[in-house]
Design a protein around this motif. Structure first.
Motif, PDB file in Angstrom:
ATOM      1  N   ILE A  55       3.318  -7.399  -9.006  1.00  0.00           N
ATOM      2  CA  ILE A  55       1.965  -7.518  -8.486  1.00  0.00           C
ATOM      3  C   ILE A  55       1.202  -6.575  -8.976  1.00  0.00           C
ATOM      4  O   ILE A  55       1.499  -5.388  -8.858  1.00  0.00           O
ATOM      5  N   PRO A  56       0.065  -6.674  -9.783  1.00  0.00           N
ATOM      6  CA  PRO A  56      -0.726  -5.798 -10.418  1.00  0.00           C
ATOM      7  C   PRO A  56      -1.353  -4.933  -9.250  1.00  0.00           C
ATOM      8  O   PRO A  56      -2.224  -5.412  -8.383  1.00  0.00           O
ATOM      9  N   GLY A  57      -0.988  -3.454  -9.663  1.00  0.00           N
ATOM     10  CA  GLY A  57      -1.562  -2.599  -8.444  1.00  0.00           C
ATOM     11  C   GLY A  57      -3.201  -2.618  -8.671  1.00  0.00           C
ATOM     12  O   GLY A  57      -3.729  -2.216  -7.675  1.00  0.00           O
ATOM     13  N   ALA A  58      -3.877  -2.856  -9.699  1.00  0.00           N
ATOM     14  CA  ALA A  58      -5.140  -2.778  -9.586  1.00  0.00           C
ATOM     15  C   ALA A  58      -5.950  -3.706  -8.699  1.00  0.00           C
ATOM     16  O   ALA A  58      -6.804  -3.308  -8.052  1.00  0.00           O
ATOM     17  N   ILE A  59      -5.424  -4.778  -8.706  1.00  0.00           N
ATOM     18  CA  ILE A  59      -5.862  -5.666  -7.938  1.00  0.00           C
ATOM     19  C   ILE A  59      -5.860  -5.548  -6.283  1.00  0.00           C
ATOM     20  O   ILE A  59      -6.541  -5.646  -5.462  1.00  0.00           O
ATOM     21  N   VAL A  60      -4.672  -5.155  -6.030  1.00  0.00           N
ATOM     22  CA  VAL A  60      -4.279  -4.749  -4.562  1.00  0.00           C
ATOM     23  C   VAL A  60      -5.013  -3.459  -4.123  1.00  0.00           C
ATOM     24  O   VAL A  60      -5.552  -3.446  -3.181  1.00  0.00           O
ATOM     25  N   GLY A  61      -5.053  -2.530  -4.952  1.00  0.00           N
ATOM     26  CA  GLY A  61      -6.058  -1.362  -4.786  1.00  0.00           C
ATOM     27  C   GLY A  61      -7.451  -1.633  -4.626  1.00  0.00           C
ATOM     28  O   GLY A  61      -7.917  -1.228  -3.719  1.00  0.00           O
ATOM     29  N   LEU A  62      -8.083  -2.381  -5.340  1.00  0.00           N
ATOM     30  CA  LEU A  62      -9.590  -2.853  -5.479  1.00  0.00           C
ATOM     31  C   LEU A  62      -9.676  -3.604  -3.995  1.00  0.00           C
ATOM     32  O   LEU A  62     -10.567  -3.459  -3.180  1.00  0.00           O
ATOM     33  N   ILE A  63      -8.601  -4.759  -3.633  1.00  0.00           N
ATOM     34  CA  ILE A  63      -8.976  -5.550  -2.369  1.00  0.00           C
ATOM     35  C   ILE A  63      -8.826  -4.782  -1.028  1.00  0.00           C
ATOM     36  O   ILE A  63      -9.574  -4.830  -0.165  1.00  0.00           O
ATOM     37  N   VAL A  64      -7.881  -3.743  -1.002  1.00  0.00           N
ATOM     38  CA  VAL A  64      -7.623  -2.998   0.357  1.00  0.00           C
ATOM     39  C   VAL A  64      -8.732  -1.873   0.379  1.00  0.00           C
ATOM     40  O   VAL A  64      -9.363  -1.907   1.380  1.00  0.00           O
ATOM     41  N   SER A  65      -8.996  -1.329  -0.633  1.00  0.00           N
ATOM     42  CA  SER A  65     -10.108  -0.341  -0.363  1.00  0.00           C
ATOM     43  C   SER A  65     -11.514  -1.079  -0.548  1.00  0.00           C
ATOM     44  O   SER A  65     -12.330  -0.194   0.330  1.00  0.00           O
TER      45      SER A  65
END
Length: 577
Positions: free
Chosen positions: A194-204
Motif C-alpha cells: 500500500i502506498p504510504g503517501a496515499i494513506v498518510g494524506l487520507i488519514v491526516s
C-alpha cells in the motif's frame, strides 16, 4: 504507432492486460500525491501537476524508448520551475516547457541520446543532492504552517523568509505534518503493497477536517478548489520578445529532462533485463513536453522511483504507463473536490521524504571520502546548485570534469626516447637502451603512447622539442599506440615538423593507423611530412633514417646504437642485406 502496435498490441494477452493494469493502478496511486506536491512546490496550482501526470505520462509511455518508463513531474524540475515562475510568471513557464519539448525532440531526431549518458557521475550526484536540499527546505514553511510568505528563486532568500516568519508557526500544522510523515514511514513496514503517501494524506486530511477545521491551511484555502474536469486546450502567445528570455531556462529543462529520463531508462534496463532506445526516449519526452503545456501542464520526464515501482509490481508492456495516466485522470474527474481538503502540512512530508530518498546519500558520501578531483566536482556542483542556479552548477561541474579529464589523459601520454635492444631476438626498441654511452647524435627515436589531444599535446611537443635542439638529422616518431589526434594535437605535431624541417632535418613516422593517416591527410600535414617518410613498421622507418643521415659524421663515433654503426664508424660504405 505502427511500431507500438507490432511490439505491444499485436500479441497482447489477457494475462499481460491484468499485470499491466495492476502496475498502472499502483503507480497511479503513488503519482497522484507526488504530482500535486511537485506542482505546489514549483509555485503552480496542484491540478497542473495532475494534468502533467495524465498527458505526459500517457505520451511518454506511447512514444518513449523504454517500455517501462513512467513519466510525469519530478523533483529535479522543482527549483528550475519555481525560479521561472517567480521571475517570469506561469504563462512564460508554459512557453519554456514548450521550447524544451522541441529541444528534446530535435535532440532525439539528431541522435544525441547517447551523448547525454556521458554526463559525469559527480555532476549528477552533486546537482541531485542540491535539488534535494532545495525541495526539503522549501517545505519547511508548509510543515510549520507558515503561509503568505514570499517565494524567491534563491535558497538563502527563502531560508531568510522562513526565519523572519517563525513567529507564525502553527502547532496544529506541525501535528498534522508529523502524523502524515509517521504514517508514510510506517505503512511500508506494516503494509508493503500500500502506498504510504496515499494513506498518510487520507488519514491526516480526515483528522485535520474533523479536529482542526479552518485552522490548518489546505490546498483549497491557498490555491482554490481543484476542478473535476479536463484541462482546456490553449496555445500560448508566442513572440520573439517572449521566446528569447525563455531559451536558457528551456535548455535547462531539456537537459535535466533528458538526463533524468535516460538515467531512469538505464535503471529500468538493469531491473527488467530490457534495452531502451535513447534517441526514441528523447523523442517521446519531446512530444510529451510539447503537448503538455498546451493543456496547462508543467515539465515532465521519466521518474526513476515510479518506473522502478512499475517494474516491481509486474508490468509487462508500456500499457502499464498508459493505465497509470488513465487512473490519474479518473481520480481527477471523480475525486477532485476532496483533494481540495488536503492540508499543505500533509503535502510537506511527502516531498521531504522524496527529497531524502533522491539525495543519493551513499554515493555522495563515497565520492566525498575519495578526496580526488571527483570530490571537488561533487562539492562544487552541490553548493552551486543550492546557492546559485542549477544551470551555473551543471556548467561549472562539466567544465571542472573536463579539466580533470584532460589532466588525467595528459598523465596517460607517454613520450619515450628509445633505441633497439640487440640482445633480444626481435630487437625491440626500449627506453632503457638510451644512456650517455649509447645515444645516436643523428637519429632520435621516440615512442608515443596515448592520445594527442588538447590536454596532452603540449607535453608531447615540449618533450620532442628538447631533442631538436641537438639538431639530429632524422626524428623517428613511433605512433602505433596513438589512438586519436584532435586539432590541438595536429597543431603541436605541425609545429614540430615545421621547426625540424627548417633545421634541415627529416621527420619520419611509423605505425600510424588508417584513421590517423586520414586525419593527417585532411590537415595537409601528410604532405608536409612526405609520403616517402611514413612507414608501416619501425624497422622500415629505421632503415630509411640510416640511409639519409650524414655518413661522414659517423666516422669515429663510438655510440654504436645500431648494427650499421660499426661499418659507418670505421668509414666503410654501408652494406645492407
Amino acid at each position: 504507432m505502427n511500431r507500438f502496435y507490432e511490439n505491444t498490441i499485436k500479441n497482447y494477452s489477457f494475462s499481460d492486460l491484468k499485470k499491466d493494469l495492476i502496475s498502472g493502478l499502483t503507480v497511479g496511486m503513488i503519482a497522484i500525491p507526488l504530482a500535486m506536491a511537485f506542482a505546489t512546490a514549483s509555485g503552480v496550482r496542484p491540478e497542473y501537476g495532475l494534468y502533467t501526470a495524465i498527458i505526459a505520462g500517457i505520451l511518454i509511455s506511447l512514444f518513449g524508448g523504454s517500455k517501462f518508463q513512467i513519466g510525469g513531474p519530478t523533483g529535479a524540475f522543482v527549483p528550475v520551475l519555481l525560479g521561472i515562475v517567480t521571475i517570469y510568471g506561469y504563462e512564460n513557464l508554459l512557453i519554456a516547457g514548450l521550447l524544451a519539448g522541441f529541444m528534446l525532440l530535435f535532440m532525439g531526431l539528431f541522435k544525441l541520446g547517447s551523448l547525454i549518458k556521458f554526463m559525469p557521475r559527480p555532476v549528477t550526484v552533486g546537482f541531485t543532492a542540491g535539488i534535494a536540499v532545495i525541495i526539503f527546505t522549501g517545505q519547511i514553511a508548509n510543515f510549520l504552517g507558515i503561509t503568505s510568505i514570499e517565494q524567491h528563486s534563491r535558497f538563502i532568500l527563502n531560508i531568510r523568509e522562513i526565519w523572519n516568519h517563525l513567529h507564525l508557526t502553527q502547532l496544529s500544522s506541525i501535528f498534522i505534518a508529523s502524523l502524515c510523515m509517521a504514517i508514510i514511514l510506517l505503512t511500508p513496514k506494516l503494509f508493503p503493497k500500500i502506498p504510504g503517501a496515499i494513506v498518510g494524506l487520507i488519514v491526516s486530511t480526515i483528522i485535520a477536517t474533523i479536529f482542526f477545521t479552518d485552522q490548518v491551511p489546505t490546498i483549497g484555502s491557498v490555491f482554490g478548489s481543484i476542478p473535476s474536469s479536463l484541462p482546456e486546450f490553449q496555445f500560448p502567445e508566442l513572440t520573439w520578445e517572449r521566446i528569447q528570455p525563455m531559451l536558457v531556462p528551456a535548455l535547462t529543462i531539456a537537459a535535466l529532462g533528458g538526463i533524468e529520463s535516460l538515467l531512469s531508462a538505464v535503471v529500468a534496463d538493469g531491473m527488467a533485463g530490457s534495452k531502451h532506445d535513447s534517441n526514441r526516449e528523447l523523442i517521446g519526452q519531446g512530444i510529451a513536453n510539447i503537448v503538455t503545456p498546451l493543456f496547462g501542464g508543467i515539465a515532465a520526464t521519466g521518474a526513476i522511483a515510479r518506473t522502478a515501482t512499475n517494474i516491481k509490481t509486474g508490468a509487462v508492456t508500456r500499457m502499464s504507463g498508459v493505465f497509470h495516466g488513465v487512473f490519474v485522470l479518473l481520480t481527477l474527474l471523480l475525486f477532485a473536490p476532496y483533494a481540495s481538503l488536503i492540508p499543505l502540512a500533509s503535502m510537506a512530508p511527502v516531498l521531504m521524504i522524496v527529497a531524502w530518498n533522491m539525495s543519493d546519500r551513499r554515493h555522495f558520501a563515497h565520492l566525498l571520502k575519495m578526496r580526488t578531483g571527483d570530490s571537488l566536482i561533487l562539492v562544487a556542483t552541490f553548493l552551486l546548485t543550492v546557492f546559485t542556479t542549477i544551470t551555473i552548477a551543471v556548467m561549472t561541474g562539466l567544465v571542472l570534469a573536463l579539466i580533470m579529464f584532460a589532466r588525467r589523459m595528459s598523465n596517460l601520454l607517454v613520450v619515450s626516447k628509445v633505441l633497439p635492444d640487440h640482445s633480444q631476438t626481435n630487437e625491440t626498441v626500449e627506453a632503457y637502451m638510451v644512456d650517455a654511452t649509447r645515444n645516436c647524435p643523428q637519429i632520435e627515436i621516440y615512442t608515443i603512447e596515448g592520445p594527442l589531444f588538447f590536454g596532452a599535446a603540449q607535453v608531447f611537443e615540449q618533450r620532442v622539442m628538447d631533442s631538436i635542439h641537438y639538431r639530429p638529422k632524422a626524428l623517428l616518431l613511433r605512433m602505433s599506440k596513438v589512438p586519436f589526434m584532435d586539432t590541438t594535437g595536429i597543431a603541436n605535431l605541425s609545429n614540430v615538423v615545421s621547426h625540424f624541417n627548417k633545421q634541415g632535418g627529416t621527420i619520419i613516422l611509423s605505425g600510424i593507423s588508417p584513421k590517423l593517416r586520414e586525419i593527417l591527410k585532411s590537415s595537409n600535414l601528410y604532405d608536409d611530412i612526405g609520403e616517402e617518410n611514413i612507414f608501416e613498421h619501425t624497422g622500415q622507418a629505421l632503415d630509411h633514417a640510416i640511409s639519409i643521415i650524414d655518413h661522414p659524421k659517423c666516422i669515429g663515433c663510438k655510440q654504436f646504437a645500431f648494427h650499421e654503426c660499426h661499418q659507418l664508424s670505421a668509414g666503410k660504405p654501408l652494406v645492407t642485406d
